[in-house]
Design an enzyme around this catalytic site. Sequence first.
Site, mmCIF file in Angstrom:
data_model
loop_
_atom_site.group_PDB
_atom_site.id
_atom_site.type_symbol
_atom_site.label_atom_id
_atom_site.label_comp_id
_atom_site.label_asym_id
_atom_site.label_seq_id
_atom_site.Cartn_x
_atom_site.Cartn_y
_atom_site.Cartn_z
ATOM 1 N N ARG A 287 43.266 7.463 -38.466
ATOM 2 C CA ARG A 287 43.030 8.451 -37.406
ATOM 3 C C ARG A 287 41.558 8.847 -37.272
ATOM 4 N NH1 ARG A 287 48.011 10.253 -39.654
ATOM 5 N NH2 ARG A 287 49.728 10.017 -38.174
ATOM 6 N N LYS B 158 31.645 5.685 -26.452
ATOM 7 C CA LYS B 158 32.746 4.903 -25.892
ATOM 8 C C LYS B 158 33.007 3.695 -26.788
ATOM 9 C CE LYS B 158 32.945 5.556 -20.881
ATOM 10 N NZ LYS B 158 32.781 4.851 -19.587
ATOM 11 N N GLU C 5 21.446 -2.992 -17.218
ATOM 12 C CA GLU C 5 21.768 -1.607 -17.540
ATOM 13 C C GLU C 5 20.533 -0.709 -17.458
ATOM 14 O OE1 GLU C 5 24.526 -0.003 -17.984
ATOM 15 O OE2 GLU C 5 25.965 -1.648 -18.103
ATOM 16 N N LYS D 240 21.176 8.817 -20.707
ATOM 17 C CA LYS D 240 22.579 8.720 -21.108
ATOM 18 C C LYS D 240 22.991 9.895 -21.977
ATOM 19 C CE LYS D 240 26.255 5.685 -22.459
ATOM 20 N NZ LYS D 240 26.694 4.316 -22.744
ATOM 21 N N GLU E 204 34.098 11.793 -19.981
ATOM 22 C CA GLU E 204 34.138 11.225 -18.636
ATOM 23 C C GLU E 204 35.186 11.879 -17.746
ATOM 24 O OE1 GLU E 204 34.242 6.868 -16.484
ATOM 25 O OE2 GLU E 204 33.565 6.973 -18.555
ATOM 26 N N ARG F 188 29.841 12.059 -15.821
ATOM 27 C CA ARG F 188 29.589 10.853 -16.615
ATOM 28 C C ARG F 188 29.950 9.591 -15.841
ATOM 29 N NH1 ARG F 188 30.810 9.878 -23.051
ATOM 30 N NH2 ARG F 188 30.425 7.638 -23.101
ATOM 31 N N ASN G 97 28.670 4.475 -14.353
ATOM 32 C CA ASN G 97 29.378 3.255 -13.961
ATOM 33 C C ASN G 97 28.834 2.656 -12.671
ATOM 34 O OD1 ASN G 97 31.231 3.463 -16.153
ATOM 35 N ND2 ASN G 97 32.346 5.038 -15.015
ATOM 36 N N HIS H 35 29.440 -0.946 -11.688
ATOM 37 C CA HIS H 35 30.456 -1.476 -12.588
ATOM 38 C C HIS H 35 31.773 -1.803 -11.903
ATOM 39 C CE1 HIS H 35 27.587 -0.341 -15.591
ATOM 40 N NE2 HIS H 35 28.386 -0.635 -16.589
ATOM 41 N N HIS I 188 32.546 -5.309 -12.834
ATOM 42 C CA HIS I 188 33.674 -5.662 -13.702
ATOM 43 C C HIS I 188 34.632 -6.620 -13.003
ATOM 44 C CE1 HIS I 188 33.493 -2.066 -16.733
ATOM 45 N NE2 HIS I 188 32.637 -3.025 -17.021
ATOM 46 N N HIS J 72 27.731 -9.384 -19.109
ATOM 47 C CA HIS J 72 28.050 -8.074 -18.538
ATOM 48 C C HIS J 72 26.917 -7.535 -17.669
ATOM 49 C CE1 HIS J 72 29.540 -3.993 -18.160
ATOM 50 N NE2 HIS J 72 28.414 -3.542 -18.666
#
Length: 357
Positions: free
Chosen positions: A118, A140, A182, A224, A234, A238, A242, A245, A249, A261
Site C-alpha cells: 500500500r 504521476k 515536453e 510543473k 489533476e 493540472r 496535457n 497529449h 496519445h 512520446h
Amino acid sequence: MNKGDGFSYPILWEHSFAGLQKALREIPDLHPSRVCVVADSTVADLYLEEVLDALDGWVPTLESFVFPAGEESKNLATVSDIYQVLVAKHFDRKDLLVALGGGVTGDLAGFAAATYLRGIDFIQVPTTLLAQVDSSVGGKTGVDFQKYKNMVGAFHQPRLVYMNMSVLRTLPENQFVSGMGEVIKTALIRDAELFRYLDENRAAVKAREPAAMIHVIRACCEVKAAVVEEDPTERGIRGILNYGHTLGHAVEKCSGFSLLHGQCVGIGMIGASWLSLRRGGIPEEAFRKICEVCLFYGLPDSVSGLTPEEIVEASKSDKKMEGGKIKFILLHQIGDAYIDKNVSDSELLDAAAVLCR
C-alpha cells in the site's frame, strides 16, 4: 516542491551521481534497510554500477532489478516481476525503490512503490531529458494496459528527484528530440519567456550546452511544480500539462508506439495550436512560430499512414475523458493555456486532418 499534504521534496541538479547518497541521508525520516534500483537494460549498461557504487555502504541490502528497455515493458507483468523481487528480499514499508532511467522506468518503479504494501518510498533519478523535465516531477505513476497508454496508475510523490546533468551527453538524438517536445509544451502552456529563450538560443540548446540545459530544465520543473502544487491530483488546472497529449496519445496508439512520446506530443501540439488559431486564441504569426520552433528542434509536424478518423476514434479512449467529453487544452496565447470541454468531433477531425500527410 509541495506534495499536496504539507510535505515537500528536493529537486537537485548535479553533474555526477557522487552526491546521491549524501542527498538521501539528508532526507528526514528516510531510514531504509533495503534499497532496490530499478533500471531498463539500456540504462543499466550505462549507469547501474555507478549508481550502486554511489549508494554502497548506506544500507545493509542493496538490490537491482533490470527489465528489457522499451515501452512494451511498461505493463502490469513487469510490475509483478518487481513485486516478486521485493517479496523475495523481504522489503517492508520503510524500504526504498530507486527509479533510474527515463519515463518508462519512473512510471513502473513509481507505480510499484505506490502499490507494494500500500505504498513505500521511492526516488526519481531521471536519465533522459523527457524524464527530467516532465515525468520525474509531479508524482504521476502508471503503466499501459492493452495498448491504452498510462491507463492504470496512481499518484505517488517521490522523496527526491536527483538529476545528473552529465547523462545528457550520452542521450541519443531521438531521445533528446523527444524531450524537447515536453520542453516546448511547458513553455507554451505557462512560460512565454521560456519559449522566447528556446527561440533565441536555439544553437546553445540544440548543442546541449550545460548552462543552457540547466536553464531550460529548471524552468520546466518550476512550471510543473507550481501547477502540481496547485492541483496535485489533476482535478483542475493540472490538466493544462496535457497540452498536445490528446491527439499525441492517439497518434502514439494508432502508430503502435513506433514514435517516441515526445515526438507524438510535438505532433499533437501542432494540432492543438492549429485549433487554438482557428478558435481565435492565437494569431497566425504565433502559430507559424510554434511550428518553426518545433521543426527546428526536430519534432515532426505530421504523421503518415493514419487517417483523421482513426486518430479521433483513438482519442475517445484517452483517460482524460470526463463525462464523455474530451478535456482539450488550447492556448489563449503563447504561455497561457486553458481547458476546453466543448471541442466538437468535427473540430477534432479538422485538427487531425492537418496532421495527416
